[in-house]
Write a protein that holds these residues in place. Structure first.
Motif, PDB file in Angstrom:
ATOM      1  N   GLU A 175       0.841  -1.202   0.000  1.00  0.00           N
ATOM      2  CA  GLU A 175       0.000   0.000   0.000  1.00  0.00           C
ATOM      3  C   GLU A 175       0.876   1.252   0.000  1.00  0.00           C
ATOM      4  O   GLU A 175       1.891   1.325   0.685  1.00  0.00           O
ATOM      5  CB  GLU A 175      -0.924  -0.006   1.210  1.00  0.00           C
ATOM      6  N   GLY A 176       0.487   2.229  -0.808  1.00  0.00           N
ATOM      7  CA  GLY A 176       1.240   3.470  -0.887  1.00  0.00           C
ATOM      8  C   GLY A 176       2.466   3.389  -1.764  1.00  0.00           C
ATOM      9  O   GLY A 176       3.235   4.351  -1.831  1.00  0.00           O
ATOM     10  N   ALA A 177       2.663   2.278  -2.482  1.00  0.00           N
ATOM     11  CA  ALA A 177       3.826   2.156  -3.356  1.00  0.00           C
ATOM     12  C   ALA A 177       3.547   2.669  -4.764  1.00  0.00           C
ATOM     13  O   ALA A 177       4.412   3.291  -5.381  1.00  0.00           O
ATOM     14  CB  ALA A 177       4.289   0.703  -3.412  1.00  0.00           C
ATOM     15  N   LEU A 178       2.341   2.402  -5.278  1.00  0.00           N
ATOM     16  CA  LEU A 178       2.014   2.742  -6.661  1.00  0.00           C
ATOM     17  C   LEU A 178       0.582   3.251  -6.733  1.00  0.00           C
ATOM     18  O   LEU A 178      -0.349   2.578  -6.296  1.00  0.00           O
ATOM     19  CB  LEU A 178       2.179   1.508  -7.560  1.00  0.00           C
ATOM     20  N   VAL A 179       0.424   4.440  -7.291  1.00  0.00           N
ATOM     21  CA  VAL A 179      -0.883   5.065  -7.487  1.00  0.00           C
ATOM     22  C   VAL A 179      -1.051   5.344  -8.968  1.00  0.00           C
ATOM     23  O   VAL A 179      -0.103   5.776  -9.639  1.00  0.00           O
ATOM     24  CB  VAL A 179      -1.003   6.379  -6.684  1.00  0.00           C
ATOM     25  N   ARG A 180      -2.239   5.108  -9.496  1.00  0.00           N
ATOM     26  CA  ARG A 180      -2.550   5.430 -10.885  1.00  0.00           C
ATOM     27  C   ARG A 180      -3.649   6.482 -10.923  1.00  0.00           C
ATOM     28  O   ARG A 180      -4.506   6.520 -10.034  1.00  0.00           O
ATOM     29  CB  ARG A 180      -2.977   4.183 -11.653  1.00  0.00           C
ATOM     30  N   SER A 181      -3.631   7.317 -11.955  1.00  0.00           N
ATOM     31  CA  SER A 181      -4.657   8.355 -12.045  1.00  0.00           C
ATOM     32  C   SER A 181      -4.690   8.942 -13.443  1.00  0.00           C
ATOM     33  O   SER A 181      -3.861   8.620 -14.294  1.00  0.00           O
ATOM     34  CB  SER A 181      -4.387   9.473 -11.020  1.00  0.00           C
ATOM     35  N   GLY A 182      -5.639   9.851 -13.642  1.00  0.00           N
ATOM     36  CA  GLY A 182      -5.663  10.690 -14.819  1.00  0.00           C
ATOM     37  C   GLY A 182      -4.866  11.963 -14.584  1.00  0.00           C
ATOM     38  O   GLY A 182      -4.149  12.104 -13.585  1.00  0.00           O
ATOM     39  N   SER A 183      -5.022  12.911 -15.476  1.00  0.00           N
ATOM     40  CA  SER A 183      -4.257  14.163 -15.431  1.00  0.00           C
ATOM     41  C   SER A 183      -4.461  14.914 -14.125  1.00  0.00           C
ATOM     42  O   SER A 183      -5.523  14.854 -13.514  1.00  0.00           O
ATOM     43  CB  SER A 183      -4.689  15.050 -16.601  1.00  0.00           C
ATOM     44  N   HIS A 184      -3.431  15.647 -13.711  1.00  0.00           N
ATOM     45  CA  HIS A 184      -3.448  16.362 -12.432  1.00  0.00           C
ATOM     46  C   HIS A 184      -3.766  17.843 -12.565  1.00  0.00           C
ATOM     47  O   HIS A 184      -3.685  18.580 -11.574  1.00  0.00           O
ATOM     48  CB  HIS A 184      -2.084  16.223 -11.748  1.00  0.00           C
ATOM     49  N   ASP A 185      -4.115  18.302 -13.761  1.00  0.00           N
ATOM     50  CA  ASP A 185      -4.263  19.744 -13.952  1.00  0.00           C
ATOM     51  C   ASP A 185      -5.442  20.334 -13.190  1.00  0.00           C
ATOM     52  O   ASP A 185      -5.474  21.543 -12.955  1.00  0.00           O
ATOM     53  CB  ASP A 185      -4.394  20.075 -15.444  1.00  0.00           C
ATOM     54  N   LEU A 186      -6.401  19.488 -12.765  1.00  0.00           N
ATOM     55  CA  LEU A 186      -7.550  20.002 -12.015  1.00  0.00           C
ATOM     56  C   LEU A 186      -7.419  19.776 -10.510  1.00  0.00           C
ATOM     57  O   LEU A 186      -8.364  20.031  -9.768  1.00  0.00           O
ATOM     58  CB  LEU A 186      -8.844  19.354 -12.525  1.00  0.00           C
ATOM     59  N   LEU A 187      -6.261  19.316 -10.058  1.00  0.00           N
ATOM     60  CA  LEU A 187      -6.057  19.172  -8.618  1.00  0.00           C
ATOM     61  C   LEU A 187      -6.134  20.541  -7.941  1.00  0.00           C
ATOM     62  O   LEU A 187      -5.473  21.487  -8.385  1.00  0.00           O
ATOM     63  CB  LEU A 187      -4.679  18.571  -8.324  1.00  0.00           C
ATOM     64  N   PRO A 188      -6.891  20.666  -6.868  1.00  0.00           N
ATOM     65  CA  PRO A 188      -6.847  21.921  -6.118  1.00  0.00           C
ATOM     66  C   PRO A 188      -5.438  22.184  -5.599  1.00  0.00           C
ATOM     67  O   PRO A 188      -4.677  21.246  -5.332  1.00  0.00           O
ATOM     68  CB  PRO A 188      -7.822  21.662  -4.951  1.00  0.00           C
ATOM     69  N   GLU A 189      -5.086  23.443  -5.448  1.00  0.00           N
ATOM     70  CA  GLU A 189      -3.735  23.789  -4.998  1.00  0.00           C
ATOM     71  C   GLU A 189      -3.426  23.188  -3.637  1.00  0.00           C
ATOM     72  O   GLU A 189      -2.295  22.763  -3.377  1.00  0.00           O
ATOM     73  CB  GLU A 189      -3.548  25.307  -4.968  1.00  0.00           C
TER      74      GLU A 189
END
Length: 238
Positions: free
Chosen positions: A27-41
């Motif tokens: 756990e906490g070794a590998l995360v997958r996701s889409g683009s980060h451009d909409l992440l809140p600051e």
């Protein structure tokens, strides 16, 4: 620290998936996701201070220009385009075999970006967190000895994805290249880098429970994810 990825599509920790030798992905070794451009600051700031060692952005140059990553230019960020900017083939609807065949050295470079990361969590993403991310994650999990069925099961948790697409892709990998390790060895990845990924991802025997089960979406520890919308299967793109 709890990291909030709710600004991303298809975000999840791969921790808890079982390996063939009775262990689990850490756990906490590998995360997958889409683009980060909409992440809140505030979320981006938490990522910077929350134990993420590397972010591997698989998108093309034009995608990064149109929707820049908030982490671009920072030490933890690596931009590793995993396919050509313009494809010279039409992606089929039921397999990523052409991606594997036509982009071997790009895929090898993306795999090495994970293998060479400093200690800590690695996040891999493309635009939607589906096709390129799905292929790289499948290779990483396969090297860590996660069975094809479990790899495909995780892939199917991504919006619009069908497990059969990944099973077909993994079958092609086995039939044409004799598996993920051999494919990667021919893509510029050495034995030390394969072992580095196994050490990074796989917990000790008996460690952990399977918390990344399909009915626990969005409840992975240290990860807050949006629910995956139920949409019909889509055609693999790039």
């Amino acid at each position: 620290m709890t990291l909030d990825w709710s600004g991303c599509r298809n975000a999840r920790d791969l921790g808890g998936l079982p390996t063939a030798d009775g262990r689990h992905i850490r756990e906490g070794a590998l995360v997958r996701s889409g683009s980060h451009d909409l992440l809140p600051e505030t979320a981006a700031a938490a990522v910077r201070g929350g134990g993420v060692a590397r972010i591997v952005d698989l998108r093309g140059r034009s995608e990064c220009e149109e929707r820049p990553s908030p982490f671009a230019g920072e030490p933890l960020y690596r931009h590793v385009p995993m396919v050509a900017e313009v494809l010279d083939y039409v992606p089929p609807p039921d397999t990523y075999a052409p991606m594997l065949d036509r982009h071997r050295h790009r895929i090898g470079a993306a795999f090495r970006a994970v293998a060479e990361a400093p200690s800590g969590a690695v996040v891999v993403h493309c635009q939607a967190g589906r096709d390129r991310t799905g292929v790289l994650v499948a290779l990483l999990l396969s090297v860590a000895r996660v069975a094809p069925g479990h790899v495909a099961e995780d892939y199917a948790r991504t919006d619009g994805c069908d497990a059969r697409t990944m099973l077909s892709t993994l079958a092609h990998l086995e039939e044409r290249y004799a598996g993920a390790a051999a494919y990667l060895a021919g893509s510029g990845v050495d034995q030390g880098e394969l072992e580095a990924v196994r050490r990074r991802l796989v917990g000790r025997a008996g460690d952990g429970r399977r918390r990344n089960a399909p009915d626990r979406l969005g409840t992975c520890p240290n990860l807050r994810c949006p629910p995956v919308p139920k949409t019909p299967p889509s055609t693999p793109t790039s």
